[in-house]
Design an enzyme around this catalytic site. Structure first.
Site, PDB file in Angstrom:
ATOM      1  N   PHE A 182       0.826  -1.200   0.000  1.00 26.71           N
ATOM      2  CA  PHE A 182       0.000   0.000   0.000  1.00 26.71           C
ATOM      3  C   PHE A 182       0.862   1.252   0.000  1.00 26.71           C
ATOM      4  O   PHE A 182       2.041   1.226   0.373  1.00 26.71           O
ATOM      5  CB  PHE A 182      -0.974  -0.009   1.191  1.00 26.71           C
ATOM      6  CG  PHE A 182      -0.317   0.112   2.542  1.00 26.71           C
ATOM      7  CD1 PHE A 182      -0.134   1.356   3.135  1.00 26.71           C
ATOM      8  CD2 PHE A 182       0.104  -1.012   3.236  1.00 26.71           C
ATOM      9  CE1 PHE A 182       0.468   1.477   4.377  1.00 26.71           C
ATOM     10  CE2 PHE A 182       0.699  -0.908   4.484  1.00 26.71           C
ATOM     11  CZ  PHE A 182       0.887   0.335   5.057  1.00 26.71           C
ATOM     12  N   CYS A 183       0.243   2.342  -0.438  1.00 29.67           N
ATOM     13  CA  CYS A 183       0.910   3.637  -0.520  1.00 29.67           C
ATOM     14  C   CYS A 183      -0.173   4.704  -0.442  1.00 29.67           C
ATOM     15  O   CYS A 183      -1.317   4.408  -0.098  1.00 29.67           O
ATOM     16  CB  CYS A 183       1.738   3.751  -1.796  1.00 29.67           C
ATOM     17  SG  CYS A 183       0.770   3.456  -3.307  1.00 29.67           S
ATOM     18  N   THR A 184       0.151   5.936  -0.786  1.00 25.95           N
ATOM     19  CA  THR A 184      -0.811   7.026  -0.619  1.00 25.95           C
ATOM     20  C   THR A 184      -2.038   6.851  -1.501  1.00 25.95           C
ATOM     21  O   THR A 184      -3.171   6.830  -1.033  1.00 25.95           O
ATOM     22  CB  THR A 184      -0.148   8.377  -0.912  1.00 25.95           C
ATOM     23  OG1 THR A 184       1.019   8.513  -0.107  1.00 25.95           O
ATOM     24  CG2 THR A 184      -1.110   9.525  -0.623  1.00 25.95           C
TER      25      THR A 184
END
Length: 247
Positions: A182-184
């Site tokens: 996951f990331c922004t």
């Protein structure tokens, strides 16, 4: 009163006319009174824009009229004032730099897990096949410090170009588990999941990233805020700015 619409969006799609497209998009954004940043690379487009809601949505609708950008989806949030100082359209080698040319999301995406499905997995402590779920934060260390998923793996990378080396070093710890990168907003974790799968890890990307999770789920299983690259500084799980923007 939250009157400024902020959007983020990206799409991996072939772009061969970046030099011609750049001034066109800049002129249209300026005419609409928008500010933010658009990144153009041969592998796709990355968009951060803010302004009047109707103007922002009209700009996106016009962008989608180009078949290459028809699948572009946006994540929306609001602010009381404009979080960007200017309007920029930049040409880049990659819309998110990884320096790993074999990773080409334009050709094949990694499988994604929807936010509500992920919440269910985290609620029950395993995926639908009974396997352990590992949340892998692919962001830079300073971003992680603003907030992340409870118990997430954080390799303390300083920039995304360090991710492949960190992944190779820590590969054994991920084997036999369902890894959710996951990331922004989804762009980094999409490339990360492809890299991990090439390394033999059963990796998925969180569809829409943290901001997409906030939109559909809220704060469940997430601790803190989400750093964003504008003057809002970070967003809380209800997608409101953590920082007050100076007028």
């Amino acid at each position: 009163m939250t009157t400024v619409l902020n959007i983020s969006a990206y799409l991996f799609t072939q772009i061969t006319d970046r030099e011609q497209l750049r001034p066109e998009l800049r002129a249209r954004a300026d005419a609409a009174g928008l500010k933010g940043t658009i990144l153009l690379a041969e592998e796709g487009i990355n968009v951060f824009l803010a302004g009047d809601a109707d103007a922002v949505r009209e700009f996106v609708d016009e962008l989608r009229e180009d078949p290459r950008f028809a699948a572009l989806t946006t994540k929306e949030s609001w602010s009381e004032s404009q979080p960007f100082r200017k309007m920029l359209v930049k040409l880049k080698r990659e819309i998110i730099r990884m320096d790993h040319p074999t990773i080409r999301p334009i050709e094949e995406r990694a499988p994604a897990v929807a936010p509500r499905t992920l919440k269910r997995w985290l609620d029950q402590g395993h995926d639908d096949e009974g396997r352990e779920v590992v949340m892998l934060d692919t962001r830079n260390a300073f971003e992680v410090d603003y907030g992340t998923f409870e118990g997430a793996v954080d390799w303390r990378i300083e920039r995304f170009t360090h991710f492949p080396e960190a992944a190779s070093t820590n590969r054994e710890a991920l084997e036999g588990k369902t890894v959710v990168s996951f990331c922004t907003g989804g762009i980094r974790c999409e490339k990360a999941a492809i890299y991990l799968r090439d390394e033999g890890i059963d990796a998925l990307q969180l569809d829409g990233g943290i901001l997409g999770y906030f939109e559909h789920v809220g704060r469940d299983h997430y601790d803190g805020d989400c750093f964003v690259f504008d003057e809002r500084e970070a967003l809380a799980p209800d997608l409101t700015p953590r920082a007050t923007i100076a007028s």
